[in-house]
Design a protein around this motif. Structure first.
Motif, PDB file in Angstrom:
ATOM      1  N   ILE A  72      -4.587  -1.590   8.575  1.00 28.71           N
ATOM      2  CA  ILE A  72      -4.174  -2.119   7.280  1.00 28.71           C
ATOM      3  C   ILE A  72      -3.477  -1.032   6.467  1.00 28.71           C
ATOM      4  CG2 ILE A  72      -4.989  -3.108   5.100  1.00 28.71           C
ATOM      5  CD1 ILE A  72      -7.283  -4.318   6.677  1.00 28.71           C
ATOM      6  N   TRP A  73      -3.927   0.196   6.676  1.00 24.71           N
ATOM      7  CA  TRP A  73      -3.286   1.309   5.944  1.00 24.71           C
ATOM      8  C   TRP A  73      -2.509   2.157   6.922  1.00 24.71           C
ATOM      9  CZ3 TRP A  73      -8.556   3.175   3.644  1.00 24.71           C
ATOM     10  CH2 TRP A  73      -9.012   2.223   2.747  1.00 24.71           C
ATOM     11  N   PRO A  74      -1.292   1.781   7.242  1.00 21.07           N
ATOM     12  CA  PRO A  74      -0.567   2.554   8.253  1.00 21.07           C
ATOM     13  C   PRO A  74      -0.337   3.969   7.748  1.00 21.07           C
ATOM     14  CG  PRO A  74       0.911   1.057   7.104  1.00 21.07           C
ATOM     15  CD  PRO A  74      -0.452   0.808   6.552  1.00 21.07           C
TER      16      PRO A  74
ATOM     17  N   ARG B 207     -11.281   0.630  13.052  1.00 17.96           N
ATOM     18  CA  ARG B 207      -9.913   0.670  13.556  1.00 17.96           C
ATOM     19  C   ARG B 207      -9.007  -0.172  12.677  1.00 17.96           C
ATOM     20  NH1 ARG B 207      -9.147   4.131  15.119  1.00 17.96           N
ATOM     21  NH2 ARG B 207     -11.258   4.156  15.908  1.00 17.96           N
TER      22      ARG B 207
ATOM     23  N   GLU C  58      -9.198  12.407  13.197  1.00 13.15           N
ATOM     24  CA  GLU C  58      -8.514  11.259  12.602  1.00 13.15           C
ATOM     25  C   GLU C  58      -8.093  11.513  11.165  1.00 13.15           C
ATOM     26  OE1 GLU C  58     -10.724   7.665  13.327  1.00 13.15           O
ATOM     27  OE2 GLU C  58      -9.728   7.513  15.273  1.00 13.15           O
TER      28      GLU C  58
ATOM     29  N   TYR D  49     -16.880  -0.010  15.216  1.00 10.06           N
ATOM     30  CA  TYR D  49     -15.684   0.752  15.557  1.00 10.06           C
ATOM     31  C   TYR D  49     -14.438  -0.106  15.490  1.00 10.06           C
ATOM     32  CZ  TYR D  49     -18.655   4.599  16.915  1.00 10.06           C
ATOM     33  OH  TYR D  49     -19.545   5.615  16.889  1.00 10.06           O
ATOM     34  N   ALA D  50     -14.568  -1.350  15.933  1.00  6.17           N
ATOM     35  CA  ALA D  50     -13.400  -2.227  15.897  1.00  6.17           C
ATOM     36  C   ALA D  50     -12.957  -2.456  14.456  1.00  6.17           C
ATOM     37  CB  ALA D  50     -13.720  -3.552  16.570  1.00  6.17           C
TER      38      ALA D  50
ATOM     39  N   GLU E 109     -15.770   4.228  22.430  1.00  2.08           N
ATOM     40  CA  GLU E 109     -16.507   4.886  21.355  1.00  2.08           C
ATOM     41  C   GLU E 109     -17.951   4.390  21.330  1.00  2.08           C
ATOM     42  OE1 GLU E 109     -13.032   4.271  18.301  1.00  2.08           O
ATOM     43  OE2 GLU E 109     -14.560   5.513  17.386  1.00  2.08           O
ATOM     44  N   ALA E 110     -18.115   3.080  21.495  1.00  3.57           N
ATOM     45  CA  ALA E 110     -19.460   2.509  21.460  1.00  3.57           C
ATOM     46  C   ALA E 110     -20.296   3.030  22.626  1.00  3.57           C
ATOM     47  CB  ALA E 110     -19.391   0.987  21.494  1.00  3.57           C
TER      48      ALA E 110
ATOM     49  N   ALA F 261     -13.980  12.036  13.886  1.00  2.00           N
ATOM     50  CA  ALA F 261     -13.727  11.835  12.454  1.00  2.00           C
ATOM     51  C   ALA F 261     -12.824  12.937  11.935  1.00  2.00           C
ATOM     52  CB  ALA F 261     -15.041  11.792  11.680  1.00  2.00           C
TER      53      ALA F 261
ATOM     54  N   GLN G   5       1.058   4.071   1.555  1.00  2.00           N
ATOM     55  CA  GLN G   5       1.632   4.754   2.710  1.00  2.00           C
ATOM     56  C   GLN G   5       2.916   4.116   3.229  1.00  2.00           C
ATOM     57  OE1 GLN G   5      -1.961   4.891   3.046  1.00  2.00           O
ATOM     58  NE2 GLN G   5      -2.406   6.857   4.007  1.00  2.00           N
TER      59      GLN G   5
ATOM     60  N   PHE H 266     -12.326   1.184  21.134  1.00  2.00           N
ATOM     61  CA  PHE H 266     -13.570   1.108  20.372  1.00  2.00           C
ATOM     62  C   PHE H 266     -14.768   0.860  21.289  1.00  2.00           C
ATOM     63  CE2 PHE H 266     -12.040  -3.231  20.459  1.00  2.00           C
ATOM     64  CZ  PHE H 266     -13.192  -3.994  20.620  1.00  2.00           C
ATOM     65  N   LEU H 267     -14.508   0.223  22.439  1.00  2.00           N
ATOM     66  CA  LEU H 267     -15.596   0.024  23.395  1.00  2.00           C
ATOM     67  C   LEU H 267     -16.061   1.367  23.955  1.00  2.00           C
ATOM     68  CD1 LEU H 267     -14.406  -3.131  25.354  1.00  2.00           C
ATOM     69  CD2 LEU H 267     -15.984  -2.952  23.417  1.00  2.00           C
TER      70      LEU H 267
ATOM     71  N   ASN I 153       0.835  -1.182   0.000  1.00  2.00           N
ATOM     72  CA  ASN I 153       0.000   0.000   0.000  1.00  2.00           C
ATOM     73  C   ASN I 153       0.872   1.235   0.000  1.00  2.00           C
ATOM     74  OD1 ASN I 153       0.304   1.066   2.815  1.00  2.00           O
ATOM     75  ND2 ASN I 153      -0.349  -1.032   3.237  1.00  2.00           N
TER      76      ASN I 153
ATOM     77  N   SER J 174     -19.682  -1.573  18.763  1.00  2.00           N
ATOM     78  CA  SER J 174     -18.310  -2.034  18.998  1.00  2.00           C
ATOM     79  C   SER J 174     -17.750  -2.678  17.747  1.00  2.00           C
ATOM     80  CB  SER J 174     -18.269  -3.058  20.127  1.00  2.00           C
ATOM     81  OG  SER J 174     -18.845  -2.538  21.275  1.00  2.00           O
TER      82      SER J 174
ATOM     83  N   PRO K 271     -13.733   7.121   7.611  1.00  2.00           N
ATOM     84  CA  PRO K 271     -14.148   7.488   8.971  1.00  2.00           C
ATOM     85  C   PRO K 271     -15.426   8.323   8.973  1.00  2.00           C
ATOM     86  CG  PRO K 271     -11.821   7.987   8.634  1.00  2.00           C
ATOM     87  CD  PRO K 271     -12.382   7.603   7.302  1.00  2.00           C
TER      88      PRO K 271
END
Ligand SMILES: Nc1ncnc2c1ncn2[C@@H]1O[C@H](COP(=O)(O)OP(=O)(O)OP(=O)(O)O)[C@@H](O)[C@H]1O
Ligand SMILES: Nc1ncnc2c1ncn2[C@@H]1O[C@H](COP(=O)(O)OP(=O)(O)OP(=O)(O)O)[C@@H](O)[C@H]1O
Ligand SMILES: [Mg+2]
Ligand SMILES: [Mg+2]
Lengths: 244, 359, 225, 359, 225
Positions: C220-222, C215, E111, C211-212, E43-44, E108, B135, E40-41, B133, C208, C142
């Motif tokens: 995956i996309w640092p 995250r 981030e 949101y999880a 956030e929920a 959002a 980034q 994420f918890l 990817n 949850s 997001p």
């Protein structure tokens, strides 16, 4: 086959009508009764705009009367009464006042910071409460302590949570075990306010006028009256249609 | 008669204005937009791509009017079909390297598409990164991906905004060579923005020098390098002897280059016979009074001094040996050899000091 | 047919969220790229429904979709059934009411995407629509998730509008929020507490999960180079 | 004994690893991290700044432990007090140029702060842009602002990730000169990432060559350039004759440079007497058999051929004239002059072909 | 003292929005930088209040702030007046209810700020908090505005929670949404229509202003290079 009717009833009547519907169903297994509860004012708007109910049991007589005027009553029959509500003064035990002894004077006690009533603008129980206080002459002294519930159930919640220290609420609601165990009440004499008449109409749009008729007859009949009484309602002496 | 790209635009920014007026032939040739930082090069390129709307003027690509203030026309970037390379890459962060390269390649079959991508991956040495990817790439890796993405579409006009500037030296040299070869097959006109002289010399046919939002000089690249029209231009391009020439033959690792009927021997780093751009740094030219032998300096040209100009601690001689060539020597040398206008001298240049830029 | 109020609520919330993606993304997308001078007025109009008390908004929606209105009668002619007091009616009302909760975060997401990415896509020949779909949307995850979560949750908890437009008919328009309300009104606190808890646990689980996953997208996309 | 910066770290990426082990003196010296794109240079720099946590090893800055896997220590970027220049600038888009430069300058008085900013604006030629917002700047302008911002804080270790790479040529040359002078007063160690040879030569004292995540060579810059330890390194750094020397005197625009007791004359472009790095391209050296006169090639060195190596079409001669120097000539020259090992020759170099990098 | 329900609503919405900035920004900020696994918890949990019908939520809030609850009695001891049926009570309830509408868009927004800007600030010696305040927040204006607008509008239109916690006391807790509701219930449609219109016009004006200004922010900072 099975017939079905949709009954709209004031939300304060929930327990009563659930019991009535159950007994009615036991008696007429072929008929399914679907109960919707809500504010009578909302039901009014909804019925005007075509809500598919068969019978409407209001918490007052004003909304059904308006509906008759709007031509929503089946055969233009006028409103019939099915119950007369009663109000009580309810005080939570934690306040430490003996309401049964002090009666209306309870409200003048400095421990009573907030008094819960239903909004007199559109709720009959609220109107009756105001009327009673006017009659006993304490209205002007306690008026500043009012908190208004949207309906009588909400007024009940205010005192039940003890956020308010006294409430003028429906007799039918204090029968609830939740209320019984947390406070005590004094029944306000029925002659100190005009009767809280609750009326109903069968709606013009009903698909099943016969069943709607038999259900309303059941409510006003002996079995219905027994249940209504059990929940603290008085039964109107004349049910006769065309009374109002 | 080849079609032309007519550019006559003006773009206003608060406190700054960029304007350019020129005409380019739509042949597979390279035009270099050259100038210091802030000169307005990127702005011109963005106007050509349709990403920026000029405030006045017009742009015509052949018969197509791309922009005209009078006719209130402004063709979209999509319809222009130009390839644009962004100075800061503008890679799609959510797509893999491969997907970036193949983005919107919809007009061709899937097979063809994969082949093209594979070729690009190969050319730009991205095989190990294909599925990475964006980034996680380093600066130079990003740049190579962006180049591949732009070229993958075979655009009809290629606009490159400093495509090689962030590459490391070996990659830059390799890609500079390959870029021209590669683009030759595509047969498209290229406009290249750069501030790198070597890049300009290696790639450009024509050069437009910009500064402070205006064009200073516009002409064949050798001319601009050899005869800057004013001091500012000279300062920007740097002084060089640049001549168009051609490799005549190659033998023993030497290339015999012809410039204006003179033959020079140059070290040959794998170029083929054909036209080249020949660059000789003025400071690499050795001046002596007589011919000499037994030296590794293989090229000797006889000529007459035409001009002597003092430049800080050095002296610039312009010598005519059939064509004009500049030499930079120290003042001491000038004094010792008593060099002056109309004196005849021998210029000698090592074969390794003759720089050939493939053309 | 679904009769359980909770399931009905979930179905409603799912349908409404899906529709809000369908309606909200183009709307927010259009707002994010248009150069219309007056676009801020449209943004304001989209946000307006929130400022009315839900039951009042519900009342006005009811008035405007009832069979005596033009919209309502048109719907009746086409589909053969009335819009109010039916599931489709609930959907229409909830979509209207939750629109701003979807559109606002969508828009904020779209606007924070680097303009140059879109430009790059345009020069690669992608139309504005394709660019929007393939570049802008995936770069605004997001914001999209925020909008989706807000509107899903909001529809689950929606009460006033649904009550008025739906009419609290068991099995067809009695969603869980209304049934909890009924229970509270009838002072059946224990039952209300149980239903609320079920709703909360379910929602907590869904949120949850969302949101999880969100995250993970970022893992995956640092972001560091 | 000067304090030291000890670096011994390893950072793992999926499918790639970057590791480095070295020790730098914390004196005001320049260390160059040199290598092609993707070598891991930025990664090392980010680990030093504390922006990335290594997966193993330790970093000690003098007595301070900045990172230690064993002791589970990792000092924050703020506490490290390093200056970091980002390859892609990372300027604050919502602040003006001036505010970017003065960001978080809180420990000093307002007066002092304004003075410092003014000085930076001056040095980096930003006076006209002072109040502009970042998004309206061109690529090169952004880079200058980022440099100014980093230097404004007087950091105790300066980490520069390709600070000059996007600048145009004139600015780059100017800044390269100035950067060293400028930083001299700050008396801080600098670690510079670059892939530009000239930049490395002009600025570096020591050079660490990296490739594919590992260190290939690490030593004084002249040594690395002159004696690459392996072919890969040679390919990366390019071949050059690089010697430390010093300017003895200056006269008539010439600088007399001493290298290992030999005196050479070089064209002087304004350097002062003192130590310099001397670079002579192998291809700029002319070999002849005898001494000669009357030429503008001023420097003549006698020496013996030590090695003859064929390189593609050219021949590389290593000549010992007190110190080893490489010359690149064509094969034809070699044949004609019959050059071979142990033959004595004269090397001549024009004064303009001797490149002095200030040190 | 403010007695007009509309003014009271505006005051409530303004106070609540301001508090939500104060509470929501640190909360969202913390969520955006924490590396906590279980964030994420949280956030929920923040989003949970939306899924309950407002009156039911209001009921639970009322229970937990009434003077015989621990929170309520503490408040009574400190301030000498009870929390329910007072303006501060309304504020507490509305803040709880609108929290997710502020926190979600804030988060959002935060981030989507380039991580490298924060890194640059850190290396310039700015603490995490300072970096957040001076770099991240100003770079997330669209998200902050979205959150502010959503929570302001949402509080204006809030009805169920406010009704239960406030008790509809004219001049202190009778906000405009309740007074419109009362009018509709009393079948005073004309009056209800007028009040609604006033509210809508006012809100439209405020929202337009906010959006128009937001637009301007982006004109001052052009996005093209
Ligand atoms: N949106 C804008 N608003 C104001 N000024 C701008 C804007 N865009 C560009 N400029 C100014 O216009 C001038 C030309 O910018 P441009 O980006 O075209 O320069 P460039 O030649 O590409 O420079 P570089 O080599 O540094 O990229 C610069 O001074 C720049 O500050
Ligand atoms: N977050 C990451 N995930 C995966 N791989 C990474 C990550 N960051 C860097 N890399 C890889 O590590 C290697 C070194 O990257 P680095 O950015 O340090 O290179 P560099 O030497 O600075 O190159 P350039 O000169 O192109 O900037 C590269 O191959 C890069 O792809
Ligand atoms: Mg540019
Ligand atoms: Mg790097």
């Amino acid at each position: 086959g099975t017939a079905e009717i949709k009954v709209a009833a004031a939300s304060s009547m929930k327990l009563v009508f659930e019991e009535i519907a159950k007994e009615f169903h036991d008696e007429n297994p072929g008929i399914k009764v679907k109960l919707s509860f809500g504010s009578s004012g909302n039901f009014f708007s909804q019925i005007v705009h075509g809500a598919p109910y068969d019978v409407f049991f209001s918490a007052d007589t004003n909304y059904p009367r308006q509906l008759v005027k709007e031509g929503k009553s089946l055969g233009d029959t006028p409103v019939a009464l099915y119950a007369i509500g009663r109000i009580v003064l309810w005080v939570p035990d934690s306040v430490g006042l003996n309401v049964k002894k002090e009666k209306s004077a309870t409200l003048l006690n400095s421990k009573i910071i907030k008094i819960a009533i239903a909004n007199p603008k559109h709720a009959p129980y609220g109107r009756a409460a105001i009327e009673w206080m006017n009659k006993t002459g304490i209205y002007s002294q306690v008026k500043s302590r009012f908190v208004l519930g949207e309906n009588i159930s909400q007024a009940t919640q205010f005192v039940h949570t003890q956020a308010a220290q006294a409430g003028i609420i429906a007799r039918s609601l204090v029968a609830n075990p939740e209320m019984k165990s947390t406070g005590s009440f004094w029944e306000i004499p029925t002659d100190e306010h005009s009767p809280i008449e609750q009326g109903f109409i069968i709606l013009k749009g009903t698909r099943n006028p016969l069943v709607a008729g038999s259900f309303s007859e059941f409510v006003t009949g002996p079995k219905g009256s027994r249940i209504l009484k059990k929940y603290g309602f008085n039964i109107p002496t004349i049910h006769g249609r065309g009374l109002l | 008669m080849a079609e032309k790209l007519l550019i006559d635009i003006q773009k206003d920014f608060p406190g700054r204005q960029v304007s350019i007026q020129t005409e380019l032939e739509l042949t597979p040739s390279w035009t270099v937009l050259f100038g210091p930082s802030g000169a307005g090069k990127s702005t011109v390129l963005r106007c050509l791509a349709g990403l920026e709307t000029p405030d006045d003027g017009e742009i015509c690509f052949g018969n197509e009017i791309w922009y005209s203030k009078n006719q209130k026309t402004c063709v979209t970037p999509q319809q222009r079909g130009t390839g644009f390379f962004f100075q800061d890459y503008a890679l799609f962060p959510h797509l893999s390297v491969k997907k970036n390269i193949g983005y919107n390649l919809t007009e061709i079959s899937k097979d063809e598409k994969n082949k093209r991508i594979a070729r690009m991956v190969d050319i730009f040495d991205l095989s190990k990164l294909e599925n990475r990817n964006i980034q996680s790439l380093s600066g130079g890796e990003k740049q190579r991906v962006a180049l591949a993405r732009t070229l993958c579409r075979h655009p009809r006009l290629l606009l490159l905004d400093e495509p090689l500037s962030a590459l490391d030296n070996p990659s830059r040299i390799r890609l500079r060579k390959e870029l021209r070869d590669l683009l030759r097959q595509f047969k498209i006109p290229v406009i290249l923005v750069t501030h790198d002289r070597t890049e300009a010399l290696s790639l450009g046919d024509r050069m437009i020098v910009m500064n402070h939002g205006t064009v200073l000089q516009d002409g064949p690249i050798a001319e601009v390098f050899s005869k800057p029209n004013q001091k500012t231009t000279a300062g920007i391009v740097g002084m060089e002897n640049v001549f168009p020439g051609s490799i005549r033959e190659k033998k023993d690792g030497l290339a015999i280059v012809e410039i204006n009927d003179n033959l020079l021997e140059a070290a040959n780093f794998g170029l083929d016979t054909g036209p080249v751009m020949v660059g000789i740094r003025a400071e690499d030219i050795v001046i002596r009074l007589a011919r000499e032998t037994n030296s590794s300096a293989r090229n000797q040209l006889r000529g007459t001094i035409e001009a002597v100009v003092l430049e800080e601690s050095l002296v610039r001689l312009t010598v005519n040996c059939g064509f004009s060539i500049d030499a930079l020597i120290t003042r001491e040398s000038k004094e010792e050899m008593k060099l002056d206008v109309s004196r005849e001298v021998t210029l000698s240049v090592k074969a390794t000091a003759i720089h050939l830029f493939p053309h | 047919m679904i009769t359980d109020p909770l399931l009905l609520s979930i179905k409603l919330a799912a349908v409404v969220s899906a529709l809000l993606f369908l309606i909200g993304i183009p709307l927010a997308g259009w707002l994010s790229i248009t150069r219309l001078r007056w676009k801020f007025l449209i943004e304001a109009i989209v946000a307006l429904p929130i400022v009315l008390p839900p039951t009042v908004l519900g009342y006005y929606i009811l008035v405007s979709i009832s069979p005596n209105s033009s919209i309502g009668s048109m719907y009746l002619d086409v589909f053969g059934s009335a819009l109010p007091f039916s599931f489709p009616g609930l959907v229409v009302a909830s979509v209207l009411y939750s629109l701003p909760f979807a559109v606002q975060p969508f828009l904020a997401g779209f606007e924070s995407v680097d303009k140059r990415l879109s430009e790059a896509a345009w020069t690669l020949g992608a139309s504005r629509v394709k660019t929007f779909l393939t570049i802008v949307i995936p770069s605004s995850i997001p914001g999209l998730i925020t909008g989706g979560v807000l509107s899903f949750a909001h529809t689950l908890g929606e009460f006033g509008v649904v009550l008025l437009v739906g009419g609290n008919i068991p099995g067809s328009t009695q969603v869980v929020s209304i049934s909890i309300y009924d229970q509270v009104q009838a002072l059946e606190y224990e039952q209300a507490g149980q239903t609320s808890l079920t709703l909360l646990v379910f929602s907590f689980f869904v949120l949850s999960l969302v949101y999880a996953t969100n995250r993970k997208v970022w893992t995956i996309w640092p972001k560091n180079s």
